[in-house]
Design an enzyme around this catalytic site. Structure first.
Site, PDB file in Angstrom:
ATOM      1  N   ARG A  66       0.853  -1.197   0.000  1.00 42.00           N
ATOM      2  CA  ARG A  66       0.000   0.000   0.000  1.00 42.00           C
ATOM      3  C   ARG A  66       0.887   1.246   0.000  1.00 42.00           C
ATOM      4  NH1 ARG A  66      -1.354   1.936   4.633  1.00 42.00           N
ATOM      5  NH2 ARG A  66      -1.965  -0.027   5.571  1.00 42.00           N
ATOM      6  N   TYR A 118     -16.317  17.908 -14.543  1.00 42.85           N
ATOM      7  CA  TYR A 118     -16.765  16.513 -14.642  1.00 42.85           C
ATOM      8  C   TYR A 118     -17.847  16.240 -13.587  1.00 42.85           C
ATOM      9  CZ  TYR A 118     -16.458  11.408 -14.251  1.00 42.85           C
ATOM     10  OH  TYR A 118     -16.747  10.064 -14.182  1.00 42.85           O
ATOM     11  N   ASP A 191      -7.411  19.424 -13.907  1.00 45.99           N
ATOM     12  CA  ASP A 191      -7.751  18.068 -14.355  1.00 45.99           C
ATOM     13  C   ASP A 191      -7.398  18.001 -15.843  1.00 45.99           C
ATOM     14  OD1 ASP A 191      -9.017  15.798 -15.378  1.00 45.99           O
ATOM     15  OD2 ASP A 191     -10.676  15.914 -13.965  1.00 45.99           O
TER      16      ASP A 191
HETATM   17  C1  LIG Z   1     -13.541  10.078 -15.934  1.00 47.62           C
HETATM   18  C2  LIG Z   1     -13.106  11.390 -15.419  1.00 47.62           C
HETATM   19  C3  LIG Z   1     -12.830  11.577 -14.058  1.00 47.62           C
HETATM   20  C4  LIG Z   1     -13.008  10.488 -13.029  1.00 47.62           C
HETATM   21  O1  LIG Z   1     -12.122   9.446 -13.210  1.00 47.62           O
HETATM   22  P1  LIG Z   1     -12.416   7.915 -12.814  1.00 47.62           P
HETATM   23  O2  LIG Z   1     -11.181   7.211 -13.224  1.00 47.62           O
HETATM   24  O3  LIG Z   1     -13.643   7.488 -13.540  1.00 47.62           O
HETATM   25  O4  LIG Z   1     -12.632   7.906 -11.327  1.00 47.62           O
HETATM   26  C5  LIG Z   1     -12.382  12.824 -13.661  1.00 47.62           C
HETATM   27  N1  LIG Z   1     -12.247  13.841 -14.539  1.00 47.62           N
HETATM   28  C6  LIG Z   1     -12.523  13.702 -15.846  1.00 47.62           C
HETATM   29  C7  LIG Z   1     -12.343  14.865 -16.766  1.00 47.62           C
HETATM   30  C8  LIG Z   1     -12.962  12.484 -16.338  1.00 47.62           C
HETATM   31  O5  LIG Z   1     -13.259  12.347 -17.640  1.00 47.62           O
END
Ligand SMILES: *Cc1c(COP(=O)(O)O)cnc(C)c1O
Length: 410
Positions: A66, A118, A191
Site C-alpha cells: 500500500r 466533470y 484536471d
Molecule cells: C472520468 C473522469 C474523471 C473520473 O475518473 P475515474 O477514473 O472514472 O474515477 C475525472 N475527470 C474527468 C475529466 C474524467 O473524464
C-alpha cells in the site's frame, strides 16, 4: 505496520533524470529500466503485498505494497516525466486522486471550481466534501479568467479547473488562472484528463497540481480504472503521498502495469485521435442539419486563441447538436455502428453518447446542466473514412425525424 509513513522515504520518485528528452522517448523509457535481477526488458508485475526485511526495520526501500510497490513506482516516475513534474502519485481511480487533493484542506476552507466540471467531481464536492469535510465551493464560469478573482474569499485555498471541459469543450487559460490563484495564495489544480500531457502540460504553465483519470487516454484501451496526481513541490508531494498511504486508495500492480503499457503509445494514439476528431468536426460543421460543433481544434471555437497557446492540438473529444432535438439525438446515438453507444472516453475505439441522459444525468437541474440534445463523441483511432461514413449514415437515416419534430412543435 511499521515504516509506513512516507516522510523521509529513502527513494524519492523524482523524474528529473529525463529532462531534455522528447515526449515520445520519455513515455517509453521514464521509469522503465530493465529488471535488475533478470534483465527482463519489460519490468515485471510485482504482485506481492509485503517484502522481506534483513533485520528489524532494515529493508531495501519497500516494506508494504500500500505504501510502495515497484510496479506502481515505475508508473509514477513515468507520469511525472510526462507532465514535466517531479512527483507522480497513482490512485485507484480519477475520483480517488481528486479526493486526495481536497484532503489537504481543512474544514472552513473554500474552493473555487469551474462550473462545467466533470459530473463526478461536482458530486464529490457537493454531496460528500461539503457535508463531510466542511469545505465550501463556488462554481463559476471561468471563460472570463479576469473576473475569477472576485469569487475568492479569505478562506480560498484552491482553484480547481478542467480544460477542455466535459462535455462542453470549453477551454480556459491556465497561465492566467495560475496568476489569479497565486495572487491570493491559493493553489491551482488542473484536471488534464481530456488533453493528456501530450497535448497540454499545466505545470509548465504555472499550475501546482495536475490530476488525471488514467482510465481514459493514459490507459487508452478501456480496460483499466485509475487516477494520478503530478506535482513539482516536494512538501506538497510528501503531503499527498502521506494521504495516498494513510487513506489507501491505491491501484493494484496489474492496473499500474496496464496503464504503463498504455502510456508507451500515448503520443502515437493522440496524434491519430486529434487528426480523426478534426476531420469529423469539419465534416459535421459542413452539414446543414448540424447546428453546433464544439471542438477546440476548430477555428470557430470561441477559445481557439487559448487553444493555440496552450495545446498542441484539439484532442479526441467533440460534442455537437444536430437539428431535431433530443428525440433525434437519441435515435442518432442508437444508429451508429462503428461508434459504440457507451459512457467513458479515451479508448482506441470510438464512442458516442448523450450526456443529458447518460454521463451528466447527475447534474440535471443544477448549474451544470447540459443541452438536452447535445451528443458527445470520443473519437477513436479507427480509419477516419469509416467513422465519417458511420456518422453520415446515422445523420441521413434520422433526418426524417427533424420534420416530424418541427411539425410537432408547430
Ligand atoms: C472520468 C473522469 C474523471 C473520473 O475518473 P475515474 O477514473 O472514472 O474515477 C475525472 N475527470 C474527468 C475529466 C474524467 O473524464
Amino acid at each position: 505496520m511499521s515504516g509506513s509513513e512516507n516522510e523521509g522515504h529513502p527513494q524519492r520518485r523524482r523524474a528529473d533524470h529525463y529532462d531534455g528528452q522528447a515526449f515520445g522517448t520519455r513515455a517509453i523509457h521514464a521509469g522503465q529500466e530493465p529488471d535488475p535481477t533478470t534483465g527482463a526488458v519489460i519490468a515485471p508485475v510485482y504482485l506481492n503485498s509485503t517484502y522481506v526485511q534483513q533485520g528489524v526495520g532494515d529493508y531495501a526501500g519497500y516494506d508494504y505494497s500500500r505504501t510502495d510497490n515497484p510496479t506502481r513506482r515505475a508508473l509514477e516516475i513515468q507520469l511525472a516525466a510526462l507532465e514535466q513534474g517531479d512527483h507522480g502519485i497513482a490512485f485507484a481511480s480519477g475520483m480517488a486522486a481528486t479526493a486526495t487533493v481536497l484532503q489537504t484542506l481543512n474544514p472552513g476552507d473554500h474552493v473555487v471550481c469551474i462550473n462545467d466540471v466533470y459530473g463526478g467531481t461536482y458530486r464529490l464536492f457537493t454531496k460528500v466534501l461539503e457535508r463531510f469535510a466542511g469545505l465550501t465551493f463556488t462554481f463559476v464560469p471561468l471563460r472570463d479568467a479576469a473576473s475569477v478573482a472576485e469569487h475568492f474569499t479569505d478562506r480560498t485555498r484552491l482553484l480547481w479547473v478542467e480544460t477542455p471541459t466535459n462535455p462542453m469543450l470549453n477551454v480556459v487559460d491556465i497561465a492566467q488562472l495560475a496568476e489569479v490563484a497565486h495572487a491570493r495564495r491559493a493553489k491551482l489544480a488542473v484536471d488534464n484528463t481530456f488533453a493528456t500531457p501530450y497535448l497540454q502540460q499545466p505545470l509548465e504553465l504555472g499550475a501546482d497540481i495536475v490530476a488525471h483519470s488514467m482510465t481514459k487516454y493514459l490507459g487508452g484501451h478501456s480496460d483499466v480504472v485509475g487516477g494520478a496526481l503530478v506535482v513539482r513541490d516536494d512538501a506538497l508531494a510528501d503531503e499527498l503521498r502521506f494521504l495516498q498511504n494513510a487513506v489507501g486508495a491505491v491501484p493494484g500492480p496489474m492496473d499500474c502495469w496496464l496503464v504503463t503499457r498504455g502510456i508507451k503509445t500515448l503520443h502515437v494514439r493522440m496524434d491519430r485521435h486529434c487528426e480523426n476528431a478534426l476531420a469529423i468536426a469539419k465534416f459535421l460543421e459542413a452539414r446543414d442539419d448540424v447546428e453546433q460543433v464544439l471542438y477546440p481544434g476548430l477555428e470557430s471555437h470561441p477559445d481557439h486563441a487559448i487553444v493555440q497557446r496552450q495545446m498542441r492540438a484539439g484532442g479526441g473529444m467533440l460534442s455537437f447538436r444536430a437539428t431535431g432535438g433530443q428525440q433525434r439525438a437519441k435515435e442518432l446515438c442508437a444508429a451508429t455502428k462503428v461508434f459504440t453507444l457507451a459512457e467513458s472516453l479515451g479508448g482506441v475505439e470510438s464512442l458516442i453518447e448523450l450526456p443529458g441522459l447518460m454521463t451528466h444525468q447527475s447534474v440535471a437541474g443544477s448549474e451544470l446542466e447540459v443541452p438536452a440534445e447535445l451528443i458527445r463523441l470520443s473519437v477513436g483511432i479507427e480509419h477516419v473514412d469509416d467513422l465519417i461514413r458511420d456518422l453520415e449514415h446515422a445523420l441521413d437515416s434520422t433526418r426524417t425525424l427533424v420534420g416530424a419534430a418541427q411539425g410537432a412543435e408547430a
